[in-house]
Design a protein around this motif. Sequence first.
Motif, PDB file in Angstrom:
ATOM      1  N   THR A  34      -3.014   8.660  -0.015  1.00  0.00           N
ATOM      2  CA  THR A  34      -3.473   7.589   0.868  1.00  0.00           C
ATOM      3  C   THR A  34      -4.954   7.322   0.653  1.00  0.00           C
ATOM      4  O   THR A  34      -5.395   6.171   0.595  1.00  0.00           O
ATOM      5  N   ARG A  35      -5.727   8.412   0.479  1.00  0.00           N
ATOM      6  CA  ARG A  35      -7.152   8.263   0.239  1.00  0.00           C
ATOM      7  C   ARG A  35      -7.378   7.520  -1.082  1.00  0.00           C
ATOM      8  O   ARG A  35      -8.210   6.611  -1.158  1.00  0.00           O
ATOM      9  N   PHE A  36      -6.610   7.889  -2.104  1.00  0.00           N
ATOM     10  CA  PHE A  36      -6.715   7.210  -3.402  1.00  0.00           C
ATOM     11  C   PHE A  36      -6.380   5.718  -3.239  1.00  0.00           C
ATOM     12  O   PHE A  36      -7.074   4.853  -3.755  1.00  0.00           O
ATOM     13  N   ALA A  37      -5.292   5.445  -2.511  1.00  0.00           N
ATOM     14  CA  ALA A  37      -4.823   4.061  -2.380  1.00  0.00           C
ATOM     15  C   ALA A  37      -5.878   3.200  -1.682  1.00  0.00           C
ATOM     16  O   ALA A  37      -6.157   2.075  -2.104  1.00  0.00           O
ATOM     17  N   PHE A  38      -6.483   3.747  -0.622  1.00  0.00           N
ATOM     18  CA  PHE A  38      -7.526   2.990   0.073  1.00  0.00           C
ATOM     19  C   PHE A  38      -8.740   2.794  -0.828  1.00  0.00           C
ATOM     20  O   PHE A  38      -9.394   1.755  -0.775  1.00  0.00           O
ATOM     21  N   HIS A  39      -9.019   3.796  -1.643  1.00  0.00           N
ATOM     22  CA  HIS A  39     -10.134   3.665  -2.573  1.00  0.00           C
ATOM     23  C   HIS A  39      -9.860   2.538  -3.570  1.00  0.00           C
ATOM     24  O   HIS A  39     -10.714   1.692  -3.816  1.00  0.00           O
ATOM     25  N   ILE A  40      -8.646   2.522  -4.110  1.00  0.00           N
ATOM     26  CA  ILE A  40      -8.272   1.479  -5.068  1.00  0.00           C
ATOM     27  C   ILE A  40      -8.373   0.111  -4.392  1.00  0.00           C
ATOM     28  O   ILE A  40      -8.859  -0.851  -4.973  1.00  0.00           O
ATOM     29  N   LEU A  41      -7.926   0.050  -3.144  1.00  0.00           N
ATOM     30  CA  LEU A  41      -7.977  -1.201  -2.387  1.00  0.00           C
ATOM     31  C   LEU A  41      -9.408  -1.718  -2.257  1.00  0.00           C
ATOM     32  O   LEU A  41      -9.657  -2.920  -2.264  1.00  0.00           O
ATOM     33  N   GLY A  42     -10.347  -0.769  -2.151  1.00  0.00           N
ATOM     34  CA  GLY A  42     -11.738  -1.169  -1.958  1.00  0.00           C
ATOM     35  C   GLY A  42     -12.480  -1.458  -3.261  1.00  0.00           C
ATOM     36  O   GLY A  42     -13.654  -1.841  -3.227  1.00  0.00           O
ATOM     37  N   LEU A  78       1.461   7.504  -6.247  1.00  0.00           N
ATOM     38  CA  LEU A  78       0.370   8.445  -6.505  1.00  0.00           C
ATOM     39  C   LEU A  78       0.691   9.838  -5.975  1.00  0.00           C
ATOM     40  O   LEU A  78       0.218  10.837  -6.511  1.00  0.00           O
ATOM     41  N   ARG A  87       3.712   1.575  -1.363  1.00  0.00           N
ATOM     42  CA  ARG A  87       4.256   1.787  -2.710  1.00  0.00           C
ATOM     43  C   ARG A  87       3.246   2.524  -3.590  1.00  0.00           C
ATOM     44  O   ARG A  87       3.619   3.411  -4.357  1.00  0.00           O
ATOM     45  N   VAL A  88       1.967   2.152  -3.476  1.00  0.00           N
ATOM     46  CA  VAL A  88       0.941   2.841  -4.259  1.00  0.00           C
ATOM     47  C   VAL A  88       0.846   4.304  -3.812  1.00  0.00           C
ATOM     48  O   VAL A  88       0.784   5.213  -4.644  1.00  0.00           O
ATOM     49  N   LEU A 112       0.837  -1.191   0.000  1.00  0.00           N
ATOM     50  CA  LEU A 112       0.000   0.000   0.000  1.00  0.00           C
ATOM     51  C   LEU A 112       0.881   1.254   0.000  1.00  0.00           C
ATOM     52  O   LEU A 112       0.592   2.233  -0.688  1.00  0.00           O
TER      53      LEU A 112
END
Lengths: 198, 198
Positions: free
Chosen positions: A26-34, A14, A9-10, A7
């Motif tokens: 971080t918000r983008f990464a969590f969104h992608i994760l979901g 970004l 790394r993403v 995470l």
Amino acid sequence: MKLPPALERVVASLARLPGVGEKTATRFAFHILGQSDTWTSELAHAVGELHSAVQHCERCHNLSEGPLCVVCNDSTRDPRRVCVTEGIQDLIAIERAGEFDGRYHVLHGVLSPVKGIGPDQLRIDTLIKRLEPEGIEEVIVATNVDVEGEATALLLQRLLEKRGVTVTRIATGVPMGGELEYLDQVTLARALRDRRPI
Amino acid sequence: MKLPPALERVVASLARLPGVGEKTATRFAFHILGQSDTWTSELAHAVGELHSAVQHCERCHNLSEGPLCVVCNDSTRDPRRVCVTEGIQDLIAIERAGEFDGRYHVLHGVLSPVKGIGPDQLRIDTLIKRLEPEGIEEVIVATNVDVEGEATALLLQRLLEKRGVTVTRIATGVPMGGELEYLDQVTLARALRDRRPI
């Protein structure tokens, strides 16, 4: 709590997007994760193939899908007038305005001593090579109206006028809908200096 | 001028990030286009492997690198108190506050009739299964203080109290540094109602 390395790394990648800090990344990464696997692999694939799939026009360095871009391939465009822009997005903006019917030349940058960008890093040599074969009579410099854009315009004027080409600059002044009360003084001073008969 | 399909695909994918419209996505895509191949493939790779590389804690559904997350693996944390959050980012925010020394349980969502999310879509069953083996005495519901978060809190209260667990809710009131003058009336009414002796 530390984030897992995958995470992180993403987030780190970004966070290099323009205007994106670590918090937004971080918000983008969590969104992608979901999101679904489909979308994630779509995004990964689209980003991964971007460089190899997008070409530049051999003549004007605009985006293209073949050797020449849509503008250069359009025989109705006037080859004698060339509009010079800093980037492709500027070209797109000018096309959207629908006022210009000549061709383009994208410099892919502007002079910037701070960033170490000199004349050799810009696509000026290919512009000079175009002058004669295309019978270019006027070069309209449409770089941004800031210090770097103005310096680039002056450089082009020096290089091109001695080759018998008229070099012009897009007008500066009060933007449409602009209220004088809130306008900065430099723009207002320029608009007064460059006044024209009605 | 239309963008090349490869660029359009990147724009379409990025435009699904939270708070990113087509204009910002286009800016991001052009930025990616202007970057080195190294970074582009780094980003593509990081996004592509995200789903497979990031695991969730078997017990509390927090992010983890093994079967259990760092919080569940920490023997100094009090297993009798469990803080329930909507998402992992909320958990991270609470950890950052440094006030809570119990364990967590991430619901991965909240009740939302509008989005069609009912109790079965939340990780409530696994929370109920944890009660006895871990000897949980108190569940602190730290969902957001909005309609959906409050509804979820009420549901948890109904489900857990009959199983002999104390269910509490994080306090609502005036935030630190908050000026009463600018505070919304609901928050202010709540702060008055929940007043406490000094």
